[in-house]
Design a protein around this motif. Structure first.
Motif, PDB file in Angstrom:
ATOM      1  N   ILE A  70       1.695  15.675   2.794  1.00 49.40           N
ATOM      2  CA  ILE A  70       1.162  14.340   2.506  1.00 49.40           C
ATOM      3  C   ILE A  70       0.915  14.192   1.008  1.00 49.40           C
ATOM      4  CG2 ILE A  70      -0.742  12.745   2.941  1.00 49.40           C
ATOM      5  CD1 ILE A  70      -1.199  14.231   5.613  1.00 49.40           C
ATOM      6  N   TYR A  71       1.388  13.087   0.455  1.00 51.74           N
ATOM      7  CA  TYR A  71       1.216  12.778  -0.971  1.00 51.74           C
ATOM      8  C   TYR A  71       0.603  11.392  -1.099  1.00 51.74           C
ATOM      9  CZ  TYR A  71       2.581  11.845  -5.869  1.00 51.74           C
ATOM     10  OH  TYR A  71       2.594  11.544  -7.212  1.00 51.74           O
ATOM     11  N   CYS A  72      -0.584  11.315  -1.706  1.00 51.07           N
ATOM     12  CA  CYS A  72      -1.279  10.032  -1.880  1.00 51.07           C
ATOM     13  C   CYS A  72      -1.730   9.882  -3.320  1.00 51.07           C
ATOM     14  CB  CYS A  72      -2.493   9.949  -0.955  1.00 51.07           C
ATOM     15  SG  CYS A  72      -2.076   9.985   0.794  1.00 51.07           S
ATOM     16  N   ASP A  73      -1.369   8.765  -3.927  1.00 47.78           N
ATOM     17  CA  ASP A  73      -1.734   8.455  -5.302  1.00 47.78           C
ATOM     18  C   ASP A  73      -2.225   7.008  -5.326  1.00 47.78           C
ATOM     19  OD1 ASP A  73      -1.996   8.469  -8.029  1.00 47.78           O
ATOM     20  OD2 ASP A  73       0.150   8.480  -8.467  1.00 47.78           O
ATOM     21  N   ALA A 133      11.069  15.261  -2.951  1.00 47.69           N
ATOM     22  CA  ALA A 133      10.425  15.654  -4.207  1.00 47.69           C
ATOM     23  C   ALA A 133       8.928  15.825  -4.013  1.00 47.69           C
ATOM     24  CB  ALA A 133      10.700  14.621  -5.289  1.00 47.69           C
ATOM     25  N   ASN A 134       8.304  14.879  -3.333  1.00 44.72           N
ATOM     26  CA  ASN A 134       6.870  14.903  -3.034  1.00 44.72           C
ATOM     27  C   ASN A 134       6.664  14.369  -1.616  1.00 44.72           C
ATOM     28  OD1 ASN A 134       5.782  15.214  -6.023  1.00 44.72           O
ATOM     29  ND2 ASN A 134       7.192  13.477  -6.073  1.00 44.72           N
ATOM     30  N   GLY A 135       5.523  14.722  -1.011  1.00 41.61           N
ATOM     31  CA  GLY A 135       5.179  14.139   0.275  1.00 41.61           C
ATOM     32  C   GLY A 135       6.307  14.228   1.279  1.00 41.61           C
ATOM     33  N   ALA A 136       6.599  15.452   1.727  1.00 37.36           N
ATOM     34  CA  ALA A 136       7.785  15.658   2.552  1.00 37.36           C
ATOM     35  C   ALA A 136       7.631  15.140   3.976  1.00 37.36           C
ATOM     36  CB  ALA A 136       8.160  17.139   2.573  1.00 37.36           C
ATOM     37  N   ALA A 137       6.451  14.613   4.314  1.00 37.50           N
ATOM     38  CA  ALA A 137       6.285  13.839   5.557  1.00 37.50           C
ATOM     39  C   ALA A 137       5.855  12.423   5.183  1.00 37.50           C
ATOM     40  CB  ALA A 137       5.274  14.496   6.488  1.00 37.50           C
ATOM     41  N   LEU A 138       4.633  12.267   4.648  1.00 41.86           N
ATOM     42  CA  LEU A 138       4.076  10.960   4.306  1.00 41.86           C
ATOM     43  C   LEU A 138       3.867  10.837   2.800  1.00 41.86           C
ATOM     44  CD1 LEU A 138       1.229  10.813   7.004  1.00 41.86           C
ATOM     45  CD2 LEU A 138       3.645  10.211   7.278  1.00 41.86           C
ATOM     46  N   SER A 139       4.065   9.638   2.283  1.00 39.34           N
ATOM     47  CA  SER A 139       3.842   9.391   0.863  1.00 39.34           C
ATOM     48  C   SER A 139       3.400   7.949   0.670  1.00 39.34           C
ATOM     49  CB  SER A 139       5.123   9.650   0.068  1.00 39.34           C
ATOM     50  OG  SER A 139       4.962   9.262  -1.287  1.00 39.34           O
ATOM     51  N   SER A 140       2.499   7.733  -0.283  1.00 37.44           N
ATOM     52  CA  SER A 140       2.021   6.369  -0.530  1.00 37.44           C
ATOM     53  C   SER A 140       1.430   6.260  -1.917  1.00 37.44           C
ATOM     54  CB  SER A 140       0.965   5.980   0.503  1.00 37.44           C
ATOM     55  OG  SER A 140      -0.175   6.811   0.387  1.00 37.44           O
ATOM     56  N   ILE A 141       1.259   5.015  -2.355  1.00 35.85           N
ATOM     57  CA  ILE A 141       0.514   4.698  -3.573  1.00 35.85           C
ATOM     58  C   ILE A 141      -0.460   3.581  -3.233  1.00 35.85           C
ATOM     59  CG2 ILE A 141       0.630   3.806  -5.928  1.00 35.85           C
ATOM     60  CD1 ILE A 141       3.300   5.163  -6.232  1.00 35.85           C
ATOM     61  N   GLY A 142      -1.758   3.848  -3.399  1.00 35.20           N
ATOM     62  CA  GLY A 142      -2.780   2.856  -3.154  1.00 35.20           C
ATOM     63  C   GLY A 142      -2.925   2.463  -1.697  1.00 35.20           C
TER      64      GLY A 142
END
Length: 397
Positions: free
Chosen positions: A319-322, A274-283
């Motif tokens: 990459i998805y970072c929130d 759905a988001n960040g098709a390689a890396l994803s994180s929050i904070g």
């Protein structure tokens, strides 16, 4: 999203009404078609050759690693990347392993042996014979929080761990009571520390996994610390819809003292989420060095929070970072041919309280279409933070 046993994350509210904001929950997705996994020794196709980072013991001491020096079969990362790799980001010395998976034959390298070794912790190497081998996991390998305190998986350049298109491959969560609580502040504790190096992860799929908000098709981590060195992530998956879940390869939450996740000399291709098709994180902060992101797709629709009538998602092709205060550093890295149905075909970066920063050094970002929105002057990037991203000796197109 909401994290268990942690302070709630602030919801994002963007000042510009025409741009989607970040926040909200996740919705279930139809699982993608399974990825075929081999049951016999095999090796994935390789990218251009790359020099493996210098090895170090633990998280920074200076003994060379014979095992890392011999890891020549796996070719990962950007061979032209010249970013300096700090000592704590380099490969761990695995010349004296705590335990070994396998007894010299492919048949001895089983899913059960991997699961047992990861649960026991320590430095783990593989002895599966002279040829490359794929181990198809029949269960997710899970870190036991009281063990370690460092868990290192070193594939020696010859081992592929496959989720068979149907399961997550590796899991660490300091706030998961099933894996044991070792402190009263599970969201911010130094150990365990997980390192994966000289490995390939393929066919990981966390679709339907909703613990801590889901995501992490190949690897899910919350708490402690994690780093990735000289490894490849190929064709991993997580839920296809949802406004805030992500990380077909790697989903990371709550790192100790907001120290960065290091990704060094590694390659991420073919991820879908759905988001960040390689890396994803929050904070979470990231330092990505001499790596490659190619052909990853954020396939959700409706952004975050989800527009009315949509399931949400579609941001951060690679990459998805929130979150609030965090940093993202890309150096010596190539990000190309990734795409997002909504914002940030290459990178989606939203700092809720506008304190986060991003830098891009000696890197190339090209052909990363954002089908919905991106930040003017930064092709492939949607950014909200303390100030515009710092870009030096880099090419964005």
């Amino acid at each position: 999203m909401r994290l268990k046993s942690a302070l709630p994350l602030l919801a994002l509210a963007l000042a510009t009404a025409t741009l989607p904001a970040c926040g909200g929950g996740t919705d279930p997705a139809d699982p993608p078609a399974p990825v075929a996994a081999t049951g016999t020794p095999s090796a994935p196709a390789v990218d251009a050759p790359a020099t493996s980072p210098s090895a170090r013991a633990g998280l920074g001491s200076a003994r060379p690693s014979p095992s890392a020096a011999k890891a020549t079969l796996l070719r990962a990362g950007n061979p032209d990347g010249k970013a300096t790799v700090p000592a704590e980001a380099r490969a761990v010395d695995t010349s004296h392993p705590t335990r070994t998976v396998g007894t010299g034959t492919p048949a001895s390298c089983t899913s059960a042996a991997v699961v047992k070794a990861v649960a026991a912790g320590g430095i783990i190497t593989f002895d599966c014979g002279p040829a490359p081998v794929t181990i198809t996991m029949t269960a997710t390998a899970k870190v036991v929080n009281a063990h370690g305190p460092r868990i290192v998986l070193d594939g020696g350049g010859k081992v592929t761990l496959s989720g068979g298109g149907s399961r997550r491959i590796l899991y660490m969560n300091t706030c998961d009571q099933a894996q044991g609580w070792t402190t009263s502040h599970c969201q911010n504790q130094e150990f365990p520390q997980l390192t994966v190096q000289n490995l390939t992860f393929t066919g990981g799929n966390s679709t339907g996994e909703k613990t801590e908000g889901g995501g992490g098709g190949a690897i899910f981590v919350r708490g402690g610390r994690v780093k990735v060195v000289n490894s490849r992530f190929v064709d991993n998956r997580c839920d296809r819809t949802g406004p805030d879940l992500g990380g077909a390869a790697l989903r990371v939450l709550s790192q100790f003292d907001n120290k960065p996740v290091y990704v060094v000399g590694s390659t991420f291709t073919g991820g879908v989420c759905a988001n960040g098709a390689a890396l994803s994180s929050i904070g979470v902060s990231w330092t990505v060095l001499n790596s490659v992101f190619r052909d990853n797709r954020a396939v959700g629709t409706g952004a975050n929070p989800a527009r009315g009538g949509t399931p949400g998602g579609g941001s951060g092709g690679a990459i998805y970072c929130d979150g609030n205060e965090f940093t993202v550093k890309l150096a010596g890295t190539v990000v190309e041919n990734n795409s997002a149905n909504e914002g940030g075909g290459a990178v989606f970066f939203v700092s809720n309280n506008r304190t986060g920063t991003m830098s891009i050094t000696s890197s190339t970002l090209r052909r990363n279409p954002s089908k919905g929105f991106e930040t003017k002057g930064f092709p492939g990037i949607f950014f909200l933070g303390a100030r515009p991203p710092s870009v030096s000796s880099s090419h964005l197109s």
